[in-house]
Design a protein around this motif. Structure first.
Motif, PDB file in Angstrom:
ATOM      1  N   ASP A  91      41.213 -49.134  34.881  1.00 39.07           N
ATOM      2  CA  ASP A  91      41.479 -47.812  34.650  1.00 39.07           C
ATOM      3  C   ASP A  91      40.655 -47.882  33.149  1.00 39.07           C
ATOM      4  N   ILE A  92      41.935 -46.869  33.003  1.00 39.64           N
ATOM      5  CA  ILE A  92      42.817 -47.146  31.033  1.00 39.64           C
ATOM      6  C   ILE A  92      43.130 -47.716  30.991  1.00 39.64           C
ATOM      7  N   LEU A  93      42.825 -48.736  30.402  1.00 40.02           N
ATOM      8  CA  LEU A  93      44.550 -49.812  29.423  1.00 40.02           C
ATOM      9  C   LEU A  93      44.225 -49.628  27.991  1.00 40.02           C
ATOM     10  N   MET A  94      45.598 -49.304  27.190  1.00 40.81           N
ATOM     11  CA  MET A  94      45.289 -49.401  25.865  1.00 40.81           C
ATOM     12  C   MET A  94      46.451 -49.938  25.757  1.00 40.81           C
ATOM     13  N   HIS A  95      46.523 -50.909  24.466  1.00 40.18           N
ATOM     14  CA  HIS A  95      47.234 -52.349  24.184  1.00 40.18           C
ATOM     15  C   HIS A  95      47.642 -51.444  23.081  1.00 40.18           C
ATOM     16  N   TYR A  96      48.900 -51.643  23.221  1.00 39.59           N
ATOM     17  CA  TYR A  96      50.228 -50.908  21.702  1.00 39.59           C
ATOM     18  C   TYR A  96      49.588 -52.646  20.298  1.00 39.59           C
ATOM     19  N   THR A  97      49.668 -51.775  19.430  1.00 39.05           N
ATOM     20  CA  THR A  97      49.894 -52.617  18.544  1.00 39.05           C
ATOM     21  C   THR A  97      50.758 -52.604  17.055  1.00 39.05           C
ATOM     22  N   ASN A  98      50.408 -54.022  15.995  1.00 38.65           N
ATOM     23  CA  ASN A  98      51.263 -53.826  14.730  1.00 38.65           C
ATOM     24  C   ASN A  98      50.825 -53.027  14.122  1.00 38.65           C
ATOM     25  N   PRO A  99      51.015 -52.013  13.425  1.00 42.34           N
ATOM     26  CA  PRO A  99      50.593 -50.841  12.758  1.00 42.34           C
ATOM     27  C   PRO A  99      50.628 -51.153  11.179  1.00 42.34           C
ATOM     28  N   VAL A 100      52.055 -52.638  10.809  1.00 44.78           N
ATOM     29  CA  VAL A 100      51.395 -53.394   9.281  1.00 44.78           C
ATOM     30  C   VAL A 100      50.253 -53.938   9.983  1.00 44.78           C
ATOM     31  N   THR A 101      49.753 -54.326  10.411  1.00 41.65           N
ATOM     32  CA  THR A 101      48.396 -56.385  10.606  1.00 41.65           C
ATOM     33  C   THR A 101      47.460 -55.700  11.888  1.00 41.65           C
ATOM     34  N   GLY A 102      47.965 -54.446  12.332  1.00 42.19           N
ATOM     35  CA  GLY A 102      47.024 -53.949  13.799  1.00 42.19           C
ATOM     36  C   GLY A 102      46.502 -55.272  14.837  1.00 42.19           C
ATOM     37  N   GLY A 103      47.624 -56.409  15.454  1.00 44.82           N
ATOM     38  CA  GLY A 103      47.494 -57.179  15.878  1.00 44.82           C
ATOM     39  C   GLY A 103      48.887 -56.967  17.008  1.00 44.82           C
TER      40      GLY A 103
ATOM     41  N   SER B  95      48.468 -41.661  45.453  1.00 44.78           N
ATOM     42  CA  SER B  95      48.157 -40.406  45.013  1.00 44.78           C
ATOM     43  C   SER B  95      47.082 -39.781  44.866  1.00 44.78           C
ATOM     44  N   SER B  96      46.621 -39.381  45.798  1.00 45.22           N
ATOM     45  CA  SER B  96      44.933 -38.106  45.449  1.00 45.22           C
ATOM     46  C   SER B  96      44.897 -37.700  44.019  1.00 45.22           C
ATOM     47  N   THR B  97      45.995 -36.830  43.955  1.00 41.85           N
ATOM     48  CA  THR B  97      46.826 -36.000  42.537  1.00 41.85           C
ATOM     49  C   THR B  97      47.118 -36.727  41.444  1.00 41.85           C
ATOM     50  N   ASP B  98      48.057 -37.714  41.740  1.00 43.55           N
ATOM     51  CA  ASP B  98      48.872 -37.628  40.240  1.00 43.55           C
ATOM     52  C   ASP B  98      48.595 -38.512  39.936  1.00 43.55           C
ATOM     53  N   ASP B  99      48.794 -38.315  38.297  1.00 42.38           N
ATOM     54  CA  ASP B  99      48.520 -40.532  38.139  1.00 42.38           C
ATOM     55  C   ASP B  99      49.620 -41.634  38.073  1.00 42.38           C
ATOM     56  N   ALA B 100      49.173 -42.152  38.088  1.00 45.25           N
ATOM     57  CA  ALA B 100      49.879 -43.923  37.954  1.00 45.25           C
ATOM     58  C   ALA B 100      50.217 -44.416  37.040  1.00 45.25           C
ATOM     59  N   CYS B 101      51.127 -44.381  35.956  1.00 46.93           N
ATOM     60  CA  CYS B 101      51.897 -45.545  34.661  1.00 46.93           C
ATOM     61  C   CYS B 101      51.655 -46.938  34.762  1.00 46.93           C
ATOM     62  N   LEU B 102      51.532 -47.665  34.480  1.00 49.91           N
ATOM     63  CA  LEU B 102      52.277 -49.282  34.326  1.00 49.91           C
ATOM     64  C   LEU B 102      51.851 -49.577  33.224  1.00 49.91           C
ATOM     65  N   PHE B 103      53.505 -50.120  32.484  1.00 52.36           N
ATOM     66  CA  PHE B 103      53.600 -50.413  31.311  1.00 52.36           C
ATOM     67  C   PHE B 103      53.996 -51.991  31.391  1.00 52.36           C
ATOM     68  N   CYS B 104      52.999 -52.819  30.155  1.00 47.03           N
ATOM     69  CA  CYS B 104      53.388 -54.153  30.739  1.00 47.03           C
ATOM     70  C   CYS B 104      53.591 -54.787  29.773  1.00 47.03           C
ATOM     71  N   PHE B 105      54.372 -56.304  29.024  1.00 44.80           N
ATOM     72  CA  PHE B 105      54.222 -57.017  28.812  1.00 44.80           C
ATOM     73  C   PHE B 105      54.282 -58.272  28.943  1.00 44.80           C
ATOM     74  N   SER B 106      53.346 -58.810  27.885  1.00 45.99           N
ATOM     75  CA  SER B 106      52.739 -60.323  28.317  1.00 45.99           C
ATOM     76  C   SER B 106      52.876 -60.740  26.824  1.00 45.99           C
ATOM     77  N   ASP B 107      52.278 -62.826  27.806  1.00 45.40           N
ATOM     78  CA  ASP B 107      52.282 -63.205  26.576  1.00 45.40           C
ATOM     79  C   ASP B 107      50.710 -63.639  26.165  1.00 45.40           C
TER      80      ASP B 107
END
Length: 128
Positions: free
Chosen positions: A12-24, A92-104
């Motif tokens: 669905d909608i996936l956003m990666h956090y980035t390092n503001p200094v490196t952009g990585g 749910s058919s009415t509410d969002d679900a949000c999954l926070f993720c850490f990965s290698d």
């Protein structure tokens, strides 16, 4: 992003956090992301290299990981191991679900080992 995107059939909608200094990635060996599963979303199964630890930040639903259903709700934590087929479902058919993720993911990418594959059978869904 959800207001201007149809999302994708796996995450669905996936956003990666980035390092503001490196952009990585946020760290050289650890990535972080937030995934929005809109009401009624049922993702298609896929697998990729790298291990992923999910924390349910909002909502309730379930994930199917290698054919086993894992029910989850706010504050639950679960893992998807490397190369395991998985799909996420917002219960749910009415509410969002949000999954926070850490990965290698940064390590896997740096080693040139990242691979991804969609499940081709059963319209992209695992039997559970």
């Amino acid at each position: 992003m959800a207001a201007v995107s149809d999302g994708n059939p796996f995450d669905d909608i996936l956003m990666h956090y980035t390092n503001p200094v490196t952009g990585g990635h946020v760290m050289k060996t650890m990535g972080a992301s937030m995934q929005l599963l809109r009401p009624g979303f049922r993702g298609k199964a896929h697998r990729h290299t790298g291990s992923y630890i999910y924390h349910v930040a909002k909502g309730a639903g379930y994930s199917i990981v290698n054919g086993k259903r894992l029910d989850w709700q706010k504050n639950d934590i679960f893992c998807v191991p490397s190369w395991a087929f998985h799909e996420h479902v917002n219960g749910s058919s009415t509410d969002d679900a949000c999954l926070f993720c850490f990965s290698d993911l940064p390590t896997i990418e740096a080693l040139g080992l990242y691979r991804e594959e969609a499940l081709a059978e059963n319209d992209g869904h695992q039997p559970s």
